[in-house]
Scaffold this motif. Structure first.
Motif: not given
Lengths: 119, 113
Positions: A10, A12, A113-114, A116
């Motif tokens: 993850e 951001s 891969t997330l 945000t």
């Protein structure tokens, strides 16, 4: 067998900033393609960018660019001026084409891969 | 521009039932790939067809079979369904030798109860 590793489950980023997603791969082949696919919440798989292994120049598509390091077997994706619509799962994928006749053109994906993008 | 069409988009089946998923590639595309994406997982290659012949096979269970027809559409047949078959099934197409980019359909979401 080829393997693709995305070490960042993850990430951001703030809107308008730049983010880099990492990808490494393992192969004994010399001719291959590398791709980044985007999968938004709709689950549609969307091709973002591709890189041919024989090309030294890094591929660029608008705000998306790659850093391809063949010797290091590294293929990172840089997203510039991040937008809210970039929020998605990003998959790095590998394709070899050593053999003819349609075989070995399958995609091998990393775990993703997330990303945000925050307003 | 025409895209890859998959039908149905959603399918609910019970254990031990049979399901058939259909894929209509982009016109003039000669190669079709099937991928399975389980919940929270990356897509896994199942099988591919080039000019109506099977060209490669991945981790496809023996309970599954597939074929590509004369009009280049493809069908994935799944029998004796198990709970673990619940997944998103993607079809992708390309023109082999012209472009190696695979264009994905919207997927069929299969739920086995």
């Amino acid at each position: 067998a080829q393997t693709v590793t995305q070490s960042q489950p993850e990430m951001s980023v703030q809107e308008a900033e730049t983010v880099t997603l990492s990808c490494t791969y393992d192969t004994s082949e010399n001719n291959y393609y590398l791709f980044w696919y985007k999968q938004p919440p709709s689950r549609q798989m969307i091709l973002v960018i591709r890189q041919e292994a024989y090309k030294q120049q890094n591929a660029t598509e608008n705000r998306f660019s790659v850093n391809f390091q063949k010797a290091a077997k590294s293929f990172s994706l840089k997203i510039s001026d991040s937008q809210l619509g970039d929020t998605a799962m990003y998959f790095c994928a590998f394709m070899t084409f050593e053999n003819s006749g349609g075989s070995n053109y399958k995609l091998t994906f990393g775990k993703g891969t997330l990303l945000t993008v925050n307003p | 521009a025409a895209g890859v069409i998959q039908s149905p988009r959603h399918l609910i089946k019970e254990k031990r039932e049979t399901a058939t998923l259909k894929c209509y590639p982009i016109p003039r595309h000669d190669t079709v790939y099937w991928y399975q994406q389980g919940p929270g997982q990356d897509p896994q290659f199942l099988i591919s067809f080039y000019e109506k012949m099977q060209s490669d096979k991945g981790s496809i269970p023996d309970r599954f079979s597939a074929q590509q027809f004369s009009d280049y559409h493809s069908e994935l047949n799944m029998s004796s369904l198990e709970l673990g078959d619940s997944a998103l099934y993607f079809c992708a197409s390309t023109i082999l030798g012209f472009s190696y980019e695979q264009y994905f359909g919207p997927g069929t979401r299969l739920t086995v109860t």
